[in-house]
Write an enzyme that holds these catalytic residues in place. Structure first.
Site, mmCIF file in Angstrom:
data_model
loop_
_atom_site.group_PDB
_atom_site.id
_atom_site.type_symbol
_atom_site.label_atom_id
_atom_site.label_comp_id
_atom_site.label_asym_id
_atom_site.label_seq_id
_atom_site.Cartn_x
_atom_site.Cartn_y
_atom_site.Cartn_z
ATOM 1 N N ARG A 77 46.417 46.100 50.605
ATOM 2 C CA ARG A 77 44.988 46.135 50.306
ATOM 3 C C ARG A 77 44.192 45.690 51.523
ATOM 4 O O ARG A 77 44.490 44.670 52.123
ATOM 5 C CB ARG A 77 44.666 45.246 49.095
ATOM 6 C CG ARG A 77 45.366 45.722 47.829
ATOM 7 C CD ARG A 77 45.106 44.820 46.647
ATOM 8 N NE ARG A 77 45.938 45.216 45.511
ATOM 9 C CZ ARG A 77 46.007 44.564 44.361
ATOM 10 N NH1 ARG A 77 45.285 43.460 44.191
ATOM 11 N NH2 ARG A 77 46.785 44.985 43.394
ATOM 12 N N SER A 180 43.557 47.560 42.334
ATOM 13 C CA SER A 180 43.634 46.925 41.021
ATOM 14 C C SER A 180 42.292 46.368 40.555
ATOM 15 O O SER A 180 41.338 47.109 40.384
ATOM 16 C CB SER A 180 44.713 45.839 41.032
ATOM 17 O OG SER A 180 44.949 45.327 39.742
ATOM 18 N N HIS A 181 42.207 45.057 40.408
ATOM 19 C CA HIS A 181 41.030 44.395 39.866
ATOM 20 C C HIS A 181 40.004 44.051 40.936
ATOM 21 O O HIS A 181 38.985 43.427 40.631
ATOM 22 C CB HIS A 181 41.450 43.121 39.148
ATOM 23 C CG HIS A 181 42.224 42.179 40.036
ATOM 24 N ND1 HIS A 181 43.480 42.476 40.502
ATOM 25 C CD2 HIS A 181 41.908 40.973 40.568
ATOM 26 C CE1 HIS A 181 43.912 41.492 41.274
ATOM 27 N NE2 HIS A 181 42.979 40.569 41.334
ATOM 28 N N ASP A 361 41.190 46.482 33.583
ATOM 29 C CA ASP A 361 40.678 46.366 34.950
ATOM 30 C C ASP A 361 40.559 47.733 35.612
ATOM 31 O O ASP A 361 40.630 48.773 34.963
ATOM 32 C CB ASP A 361 41.566 45.431 35.756
ATOM 33 C CG ASP A 361 42.948 46.011 36.021
ATOM 34 O OD1 ASP A 361 43.395 46.857 35.222
ATOM 35 O OD2 ASP A 361 43.590 45.631 37.019
ATOM 36 N N ASP A 363 42.454 49.660 37.518
ATOM 37 C CA ASP A 363 43.504 50.669 37.390
ATOM 38 C C ASP A 363 44.177 50.653 36.020
ATOM 39 O O ASP A 363 45.215 51.291 35.828
ATOM 40 C CB ASP A 363 44.544 50.512 38.500
ATOM 41 C CG ASP A 363 45.330 49.216 38.427
ATOM 42 O OD1 ASP A 363 44.773 48.208 37.957
ATOM 43 O OD2 ASP A 363 46.498 49.194 38.845
ATOM 44 N N ASP A 365 45.760 48.355 34.223
ATOM 45 C CA ASP A 365 47.011 47.670 33.893
ATOM 46 C C ASP A 365 46.817 46.242 33.380
ATOM 47 O O ASP A 365 47.727 45.666 32.799
ATOM 48 C CB ASP A 365 47.982 47.683 35.080
ATOM 49 C CG ASP A 365 47.479 46.934 36.302
ATOM 50 O OD1 ASP A 365 46.304 46.507 36.310
ATOM 51 O OD2 ASP A 365 48.258 46.789 37.268
ATOM 52 N N ARG A 366 45.630 45.660 33.570
ATOM 53 C CA ARG A 366 45.375 44.310 33.067
ATOM 54 C C ARG A 366 44.577 44.366 31.774
ATOM 55 O O ARG A 366 43.982 45.391 31.436
ATOM 56 C CB ARG A 366 44.624 43.486 34.111
ATOM 57 C CG ARG A 366 45.400 43.300 35.396
ATOM 58 C CD ARG A 366 44.708 42.369 36.359
ATOM 59 N NE ARG A 366 45.464 42.277 37.604
ATOM 60 C CZ ARG A 366 45.560 41.195 38.350
ATOM 61 N NH1 ARG A 366 44.942 40.080 37.986
ATOM 62 N NH2 ARG A 366 46.260 41.195 39.464
ATOM 63 N N THR A 430 55.286 35.495 40.847
ATOM 64 C CA THR A 430 54.203 36.401 40.503
ATOM 65 C C THR A 430 54.449 37.763 41.141
ATOM 66 O O THR A 430 54.842 37.862 42.297
ATOM 67 C CB THR A 430 52.862 35.834 40.991
ATOM 68 O OG1 THR A 430 52.602 34.610 40.300
ATOM 69 C CG2 THR A 430 51.728 36.802 40.737
ATOM 70 N N SER A 459 47.659 36.294 34.933
ATOM 71 C CA SER A 459 46.543 37.034 35.531
ATOM 72 C C SER A 459 46.192 38.266 34.700
ATOM 73 O O SER A 459 45.893 39.318 35.242
ATOM 74 C CB SER A 459 46.876 37.419 36.971
ATOM 75 O OG SER A 459 48.114 38.106 37.037
ATOM 76 N N LYS A 470 52.672 46.621 34.147
ATOM 77 C CA LYS A 470 51.865 46.015 33.104
ATOM 78 C C LYS A 470 50.920 47.084 32.576
ATOM 79 O O LYS A 470 50.591 48.037 33.270
ATOM 80 C CB LYS A 470 51.117 44.793 33.607
ATOM 81 C CG LYS A 470 50.357 44.937 34.901
ATOM 82 C CD LYS A 470 49.776 43.592 35.306
ATOM 83 C CE LYS A 470 49.135 43.629 36.690
ATOM 84 N NZ LYS A 470 50.124 43.559 37.775
#
Length: 654
Positions: A77, A180-181, A361, A363, A365-366, A430, A459, A470
């Protein structure tokens, strides 16, 4: 590339519109409606008529290594301008990274070029342009089949489902364009991660090899000439980039929907959705999960369109921070009758609120889970799903999970349930990649079969082995199934058992693990490292008895650094978090974990995780941030957070 439909002539003007290389924020909205269509029906015969003729040539382009391409917890990222190569020093950034990635994948494949790869992203700014560049690099290297979802947008768990299910699991990997987020748009974040052949995030051995390859790269392969791919073309459309490389536009929903239907009873959920007293409020945060939520909740389960918030993907996520927590999902939190700290707003009547609230989120997945006036922490959510596995067909048909796991910073709420229910429980670093080996222990290593498997992170990540990521929607359907099971004997017309009832009963049975996280974002890297070094030198390697005392009476009793030996392949991972164990004056135990996040694109994020167990049900109603304030103050003082970072308060508390 030029189009030659069997029975249609495409004008040059139409072609130029179809092949537009980028989507602006405005392009996603026309007359107030999203241009990205969540579902488009095209007959196979009609789609198969569209072809592209070859006009591009594979070429080898000289390049130089670019520093800093080491992937973090979940991919690489950086600020989007880095990927766009705004500065000369980052010239060919996407090409360099993808060539390094592909070379590493080929090496992992015994030196053979991969046959089939899916390329998809979460729709953030630069998504479409990056897909075009990536496809040219893949085709230039000779990848035979490149799959792209219609619109180029797909949630991360859906990508995993495609890798595992489409054409019998033909794809050997997936390139996922997501941060992601993290926020998207100009000046914000962009990222690329790689998922391997079972749909799981690439492990550390792969990502480290990728990084090493990036440091020695001298050229990349790509295509010269030809037009861009029309990402909005109907599913089934194919493009011959070269005589040996073809792009296929695929349906973005079918494989993922099959995976969900294998996990849950959609017929029963559809009936439960009609019950008086049940309602859902889902916030897609303008991310990739929004169209999937519409497909599941509206088209499959028959819920009203009004249950959806912000479900149209936008390149800048509507200028919001697409992280489903109490701070950034503030609108949903308020609509669920919650205060900013997650406690119930006493001024709101719970009977007027939705029964179940959720957010995903960027993408998809959260997840955030809430009931009427009740926030469920991710660690509690994981433990409660485990304790109610009978409600979820994916587990029930196999007699329950054969294994469960949590990330080390997550609370021990899962451990307590797993011990009571005699389920093997693992604590990992993690990163979802660490769950991948456990889920694939039998499939990949011919060792113990832990599937069906349940796992999660503090998270806001929860999932099972239905995919190898996830999965935000999976968690929402799991909670909907738990509510359905809890209300199966409640007569029509009576008040339904709600999320608050399930949470309270769980705490009564197992005790409550008070838990919250402090995030210090954008800290200068040197300052962040000084905090971690102080903990190591003074407490882990030093003498905890020498720790200063204060009026709280909270005593530091132990300091350790978490390391992990994978029980499946024996690989070792070190320096995965610093754990400070405390004891209250009354003997109650507590812990504080410090770690540097691997999901940021600039500076460093220091995360501080606080946990305290409480069995006394009379104390369970206190808001977690308030219950843990004394512990937080004690830990922050010991590590000299303000002195070393200049921060007198966290950026976010969740």
């Amino acid at each position: 590339m030029r189009f030659y439909p069997a029975s249609t002539v495409v004008s040059a003007v139409c072609l130029s519109l179809l092949c537009s290389p980028s989507y602006s924020t405005e392009a996603f909205h026309q007359n107030g409606s999203p241009a990205f269509s969540p579902r488009r029906h095209v007959t196979p015969s009609a789609a198969s008529e569209l072809r592209a003729a070859t006009t591009a040539t594979a070429v080898d382009v000289p390049t130089s290594p670019i520093a800093g391409m080491r992937p973090g917890t979940s991919g690489l990222r950086k600020k989007v301008e880095v990927w766009q190569a705004v500065d000369e020093e980052n010239k060919n950034y996407v090409e360099n990274f993808i060539q390094s990635l592909l070379d590493t994948a080929v090496a992992s494949n015994g030196g053979k070029m991969l046959d089939t790869i899916i390329v998809a992203g979460d729709g953030r700014y630069f998504n479409a342009e990056a897909i075009q560049t990536i496809c040219r690099v893949l085709a230039g290297n000779g990848v035979a089949n490149i799959w792209i979802p219609q619109g180029g947008i797909m949630s991360t768990p859906a990508v995993s489902a495609v890798i595992r299910r489409r054409e019998g699991g033909k794809a050997q990997g997936g390139i996922v364009l997501t941060a992601s987020h993290n926020p998207g748009g100009p000046g914000e974040d962009f990222g690329i991660k790689y998922n391997e052949g079972l749909g799981q995030p690439a492990g550390e051995e792969f990502t480290e090899a990728l990084y090493e390859r990036s440091l020695e790269l001298s050229s990349y392969k790509t295509l010269e000439g030809g037009d861009d791919i029309d990402l909005s073309a109907p599913a089934g459309t194919t493009y011959e980039l070269t005589s040996s490389s073809t792009v296929t536009i695929i349906d973005q929903f079918d494989c993922y929907l099959d995976a969900l239907k294998d996990s849950f009873d959609f017929d029963k959920l559809r009936e439960f959705a009609k019950r008086e007293g049940f309602s859902l409020l889902y916030d897609g945060m303008h991310g990739a999960g929004g169209p999937f939520a519409r497909r599941v909740f509206i088209e499959e389960l028959g819920l009203p369109e009004s249950c959806l918030l912000r479900c149209d993907p936008r390149p800048d996520f509507g200028k919001c921070h697409p992280d489903p927590n109490l701070t950034y999902a503030a609108a949903l939190v308020k609509k669920m009758g919650l205060s900013p700290d997650g406690s119930a707003d006493p001024s709101v009547d719970p009977s007027t609120l939705p029964a179940l609230g959720a957010a995903n989120d960027g993408d998809g997945d959260r997840n955030l889970i809430a009931g009427a006036g009740c926030f469920v922490t991710p660690s509690d959510s994981l433990a409660m799903i485990c304790d109610n596995w009978e409600a979820i067909p994916h587990f029930a048909k196999e007699g329950g999970p054969r294994g469960v796991a949590r990330s080390m910073p997550s609370s021990a709420a899962l451990d307590v349930v797993a011990e009571a229910r005699d389920i093997p429980c693992f604590v990992t670093p993690t990163g979802w990649k660490f769950f991948g080996n456990l889920m694939s222990s039998k499939e990949l290593f011919d060792q113990t079969d832990y599937t069906p498997f349940l796992c999660g992170e503090e998270s806001f990540g929860t999932g099972s082995d239905h995919v190898r990521e996830k999965d935000g929607l999976w968690a929402v359907l799991a909670w909907m199934s738990i509510l359905m099971k809890a209300n199966e004997n409640v007569p029509e017309g009576e008040s339904l058992v709600g999320v608050q009832n399930i949470v309270s009963n769980h705490w009564e049975k197992y005790g409550r693990h008070f838990y919250c996280r402090y995030d210090y974002e954008g800290v200068e890297s040197d300052s962040a490292n000084k905090v971690m070094d102080l903990i190591r030198d003074s407490f882990v390697s030093g003498d905890v008895a020498s720790a200063s005392k204060d009026d709280s009476g909270i005593k530091l009793v132990e300091a350790v650094e978490f390391g992990y030996t994978d029980p499946v392949d024996g690989s070792q991972t070190s320096k995965q978090g610093l754990i400070l164990n405390f004891e209250y004056p009354n003997g109650d135990e507590a812990r504080v974990v410090f770690r540097l996040s691997g999901t940021g694109s600039a500076g460093a994020t220091i995360r501080m995780y606080l946990e305290k167990f409480e069995m006394d049900s009379s104390k369970h109603g206190e808001a977690a941030p308030a219950a843990l304030k004394g512990l937080a103050d004690r830990a922050l003082g010991l590590v000299e957070m303000e002195e070393l970072t200049g921060r007198d308060a966290p950026t976010v508390i969740t």
